[in-house]
Design an enzyme around this catalytic site. Structure first.
Site, PDB file in Angstrom:
ATOM      1  N   HIS A   1      -4.434  -7.813   2.322  1.00 23.07           N
ATOM      2  CA  HIS A   1      -3.785  -6.601   1.768  1.00 23.07           C
ATOM      3  C   HIS A   1      -4.880  -5.627   1.327  1.00 23.07           C
ATOM      4  O   HIS A   1      -5.583  -5.877   0.354  1.00 23.07           O
ATOM      5  CB  HIS A   1      -2.898  -6.959   0.564  1.00 23.07           C
ATOM      6  CG  HIS A   1      -2.169  -5.767  -0.011  1.00 23.07           C
ATOM      7  ND1 HIS A   1      -0.856  -5.825  -0.388  1.00 23.07           N
ATOM      8  CD2 HIS A   1      -2.567  -4.505  -0.285  1.00 23.07           C
ATOM      9  CE1 HIS A   1      -0.474  -4.649  -0.865  1.00 23.07           C
ATOM     10  NE2 HIS A   1      -1.503  -3.820  -0.809  1.00 23.07           N
TER      11      HIS A   1
ATOM     12  N   HIS B   1      -6.314  -1.234   1.314  1.00 17.71           N
ATOM     13  CA  HIS B   1      -6.162   0.203   1.597  1.00 17.71           C
ATOM     14  C   HIS B   1      -7.522   0.781   1.961  1.00 17.71           C
ATOM     15  O   HIS B   1      -8.457   0.717   1.164  1.00 17.71           O
ATOM     16  CB  HIS B   1      -5.604   0.932   0.370  1.00 17.71           C
ATOM     17  CG  HIS B   1      -4.280   0.393  -0.062  1.00 17.71           C
ATOM     18  ND1 HIS B   1      -3.089   0.856   0.435  1.00 17.71           N
ATOM     19  CD2 HIS B   1      -3.963  -0.611  -0.915  1.00 17.71           C
ATOM     20  CE1 HIS B   1      -2.091   0.167  -0.107  1.00 17.71           C
ATOM     21  NE2 HIS B   1      -2.594  -0.738  -0.925  1.00 17.71           N
TER      22      HIS B   1
ATOM     23  N   ARG C   1      -7.593   4.072   3.357  1.00 14.30           N
ATOM     24  CA  ARG C   1      -7.426   5.540   3.407  1.00 14.30           C
ATOM     25  C   ARG C   1      -7.909   6.050   4.775  1.00 14.30           C
ATOM     26  O   ARG C   1      -7.902   5.306   5.740  1.00 14.30           O
ATOM     27  CB  ARG C   1      -8.177   6.269   2.264  1.00 14.30           C
ATOM     28  CG  ARG C   1      -8.028   5.653   0.881  1.00 14.30           C
ATOM     29  CD  ARG C   1      -6.590   5.485   0.451  1.00 14.30           C
ATOM     30  NE  ARG C   1      -6.535   5.059  -0.943  1.00 14.30           N
ATOM     31  CZ  ARG C   1      -5.467   4.501  -1.490  1.00 14.30           C
ATOM     32  NH1 ARG C   1      -4.374   4.258  -0.778  1.00 14.30           N
ATOM     33  NH2 ARG C   1      -5.479   4.157  -2.759  1.00 14.30           N
TER      34      ARG C   1
ATOM     35  N   LYS D   1       5.446  -2.896   6.836  1.00 14.33           N
ATOM     36  CA  LYS D   1       5.404  -2.850   5.375  1.00 14.33           C
ATOM     37  C   LYS D   1       6.608  -2.121   4.803  1.00 14.33           C
ATOM     38  O   LYS D   1       6.897  -0.984   5.185  1.00 14.33           O
ATOM     39  CB  LYS D   1       4.115  -2.130   4.944  1.00 14.33           C
ATOM     40  CG  LYS D   1       3.929  -1.971   3.450  1.00 14.33           C
ATOM     41  CD  LYS D   1       3.569  -3.287   2.780  1.00 14.33           C
ATOM     42  CE  LYS D   1       3.532  -3.171   1.262  1.00 14.33           C
ATOM     43  NZ  LYS D   1       2.234  -2.759   0.743  1.00 14.33           N
TER      44      LYS D   1
ATOM     45  N   HIS E   1       6.243  -4.390  -0.825  1.00 17.53           N
ATOM     46  CA  HIS E   1       5.905  -3.968  -2.197  1.00 17.53           C
ATOM     47  C   HIS E   1       7.177  -4.194  -2.991  1.00 17.53           C
ATOM     48  O   HIS E   1       8.133  -3.421  -2.877  1.00 17.53           O
ATOM     49  CB  HIS E   1       5.460  -2.496  -2.247  1.00 17.53           C
ATOM     50  CG  HIS E   1       5.139  -2.047  -3.642  1.00 17.53           C
ATOM     51  ND1 HIS E   1       3.864  -1.773  -4.062  1.00 17.53           N
ATOM     52  CD2 HIS E   1       5.941  -1.873  -4.731  1.00 17.53           C
ATOM     53  CE1 HIS E   1       3.882  -1.445  -5.349  1.00 17.53           C
ATOM     54  NE2 HIS E   1       5.132  -1.496  -5.777  1.00 17.53           N
TER      55      HIS E   1
ATOM     56  N   HIS F   1       0.904  -8.568  -3.593  1.00 22.47           N
ATOM     57  CA  HIS F   1       0.309  -8.384  -4.928  1.00 22.47           C
ATOM     58  C   HIS F   1       1.238  -8.808  -6.070  1.00 22.47           C
ATOM     59  O   HIS F   1       1.580  -7.998  -6.932  1.00 22.47           O
ATOM     60  CB  HIS F   1      -0.196  -6.954  -5.143  1.00 22.47           C
ATOM     61  CG  HIS F   1       0.743  -5.830  -4.746  1.00 22.47           C
ATOM     62  ND1 HIS F   1       2.081  -5.844  -5.026  1.00 22.47           N
ATOM     63  CD2 HIS F   1       0.492  -4.655  -4.123  1.00 22.47           C
ATOM     64  CE1 HIS F   1       2.611  -4.718  -4.575  1.00 22.47           C
ATOM     65  NE2 HIS F   1       1.681  -3.981  -4.026  1.00 22.47           N
TER      66      HIS F   1
ATOM     67  N   LEU G   1      -0.432  -0.666  -9.460  1.00 21.94           N
ATOM     68  CA  LEU G   1       0.968  -1.080  -9.346  1.00 21.94           C
ATOM     69  C   LEU G   1       1.060  -2.296  -8.434  1.00 21.94           C
ATOM     70  O   LEU G   1       0.334  -2.348  -7.442  1.00 21.94           O
ATOM     71  CB  LEU G   1       1.816   0.064  -8.787  1.00 21.94           C
ATOM     72  CG  LEU G   1       2.070   1.200  -9.800  1.00 21.94           C
ATOM     73  CD1 LEU G   1       2.684   2.406  -9.111  1.00 21.94           C
ATOM     74  CD2 LEU G   1       2.982   0.714 -10.934  1.00 21.94           C
TER      75      LEU G   1
ATOM     76  N   ASP H   1      -5.744  -5.824  -2.330  1.00 22.51           N
ATOM     77  CA  ASP H   1      -5.103  -4.563  -2.702  1.00 22.51           C
ATOM     78  C   ASP H   1      -6.135  -3.545  -3.182  1.00 22.51           C
ATOM     79  O   ASP H   1      -5.838  -2.693  -4.028  1.00 22.51           O
ATOM     80  CB  ASP H   1      -4.010  -4.773  -3.766  1.00 22.51           C
ATOM     81  CG  ASP H   1      -3.120  -3.543  -3.926  1.00 22.51           C
ATOM     82  OD1 ASP H   1      -3.059  -2.726  -2.996  1.00 22.51           O
ATOM     83  OD2 ASP H   1      -2.491  -3.394  -4.998  1.00 22.51           O
TER      84      ASP H   1
HETATM   85  C1  NCD Z   1      -1.879   1.274  -3.902  1.00 24.87           C
HETATM   86  C2  NCD Z   1      -2.547   2.541  -3.353  1.00 24.87           C
HETATM   87  O1  NCD Z   1      -3.189   3.270  -4.101  1.00 24.87           O
HETATM   88  O2  NCD Z   1      -2.390   2.795  -2.146  1.00 24.87           O
HETATM   89  N1  NCD Z   1      -1.925   1.331  -5.336  1.00 24.87           N
HETATM   90  C3  NCD Z   1      -1.775   0.309  -6.203  1.00 24.87           C
HETATM   91  O3  NCD Z   1      -1.744   0.568  -7.411  1.00 24.87           O
HETATM   92  N2  NCD Z   1      -1.647  -0.933  -5.802  1.00 24.87           N
HETATM   93  C4  NCD Z   1      -0.504   1.143  -3.368  1.00 24.87           C
HETATM   94  C5  NCD Z   1       0.135  -0.214  -3.510  1.00 24.87           C
HETATM   95  O4  NCD Z   1      -0.403  -1.208  -3.030  1.00 24.87           O
HETATM   96  O5  NCD Z   1       1.207  -0.317  -4.122  1.00 24.87           O
HETATM   97 ZN    ZN Z   2      -1.564  -2.141  -1.882  1.00 19.76          ZN
HETATM   98 ZN    ZN Z   3       2.020  -2.053  -3.282  1.00 18.27          ZN
END
Ligand code: NCD
Ligand code: ZN
Ligand code: ZN
Length: 348
Positions: free
Chosen positions: A14, A16, A18, A100, A137, A175, A220, A248
């Site tokens: 998991h 991100h 960007r 997702k 999520h 998460h 989150l 995450d």
């Molecule tokens: C994640 C993000 O910034 O893309 N933020 C987070 O607080 N975990 C999004 C997510 O995984 O929910």
């Molecule tokens: Zn995430």
């Molecule tokens: Zn999430």
């Protein structure tokens, strides 16, 4: 005392990345530690088609430093209008590893998410038939539900009904932050698993709210009470194959975190493995780290475990207070702290 740990190379289930300059800045941190990562599709605009995922994958691959073997695994962002045929085609052609589910407005860039979970039941039915993994999520978004109760409420209202309606659908509850989520995952069959982040193993909600508001500890789902953190540590280090590594890691620039309306997300990519390993060490579970980091995830996703190895040593690992990213600052998880393990070799 064990001071050296050599394990199969881990994967991050998991993550991100960007896009653009930020993506090019963060990819090397992950590629240094992990062989593969499930790349989340919550860009703006989101990755909703196999064509978009292919192009995004190419951009990520181009950002991997020379000589490093790293494979991004792409996901499809489910919307109220997802084309199930395109998703199935993308999965069969190896573009999509999972899809997702974001409840609309639950988290960063989720405005295009699902407004009513029941509306995508036809897509979930197709995913079950094609054996495509659903990543979730799991938080409700209703104004009247307390933010600390949103995960538990999601289980009762949505996740349990989905698991009942689609008993063969492989589901990753992403998460997880509560004992309620652990209990639910344990109660379900082998087709339901969960990722656990390093931050939810290290911090409870005090870290966000005591001694002044701490925006860099805000993500989150938000960190919960200590009883939940302790339950997560127990689950992660239990050896149960239902729990595996998913950082995450969610980069947001310093100014976007330190703001009147700060973004949710913790950037933990630089020292994710060292962060997790400290928890396994504290829980006397070093022998279970490989399962959590490198074995349970591939088994669930029906992919081979990595054959190459990495080595971590018990050595101080100082985490910088901030890093440069696209000429701006980003504050990593554990900023300014010293971790007790260090990744010393990515090839054994
Ligand atoms: C994640 C993000 O910034 O893309 N933020 C987070 O607080 N975990 C999004 C997510 O995984 O929910
Ligand atoms: Zn995430
Ligand atoms: Zn999430």
């Amino acid at each position: 005392m064990t001071d050296t740990l050599t394990i199969r190379r881990p994967d991050d289930w998991h993550l991100h990345f960007r896009d653009g300059d930020v993506m090019r800045g963060v990819v090397p941190y992950t590629a240094r530690q992990f062989a593969r990562a499930i790349v989340m599709p919550n860009l703006s605009p989101p990755i909703t088609t196999s064509e978009m995922a292919r192009a995004y994958r190419d951009r990520i691959v181009a950002a991997v430093p020379n000589g490093i073997d790293f494979t991004p695994l792409m996901t499809c962002y489910l919307t109220d209008t997802t084309d199930a045929d395109d998703l199935a085609r993308g999965a069969s052609e190896g573009v999509f590893t999972a899809a997702k589910l974001y409840p609309a407005n639950a988290t960063t860039n989720s405005a295009h998410g699902i407004s009513d979970v029941e509306r995508i039941y036809p897509v979930l039915e197709r995913m079950e038939a094609e054996d495509i993994v659903l990543c979730v999520h799991g938080e409700v978004t209703d104004d009247d539900i307390d933010v600390f109760d949103r995960e538990a409420e999601f289980i009762a209202r949505h996740l349990r009904p989905i698991a009942k309606a689609f008993p063969k659908l492989r589901i990753v509850f992403e998460h997880i932050t509560t004992k309620d989520a652990i209990d639910f995952v344990m109660e379900m069959g082998e087709n339901v698993a969960a990722t656990i982040t390093p931050q939810h193993l290290h911090i409870n909600r005090n870290a966000m709210l005591v001694g002044g508001i701490q925006p860099h500890n805000y993500c989150l789902p938000v960190a919960k009470r200590e009883i939940h953190r302790l339950a997560l540590r127990k689950a992660a280090t239990s050896g149960a194959p239902k729990f595996f590594l998913g950082t995450d890691s969610a980069p947001h620039l310093r100014h976007a975190k330190e703001s009147a309306c700060g973004c949710a997300g913790i950037f933990n990519a630089p020292h994710a493995l060292e962060s997790y390993l400290e928890v396994f060490d504290d829980e006397n579970a070093l022998d279970r780290f490989e399962g959590f980091a490198s074995v349970h995830g591939p088994a669930f996703y029906k992919l081979p475990a990595n054959e190459t190895q990495i080595t971590l040593k018990r050595r101080d690992c100082a985490v910088t207070a901030s890093l440069d990213l696209t000429n701006e600052e980003i504050v990593p998880f554990h900023a300014g702290q010293t971790l007790r393990w260090r990744l010393v070799s990515a090839d054994g």
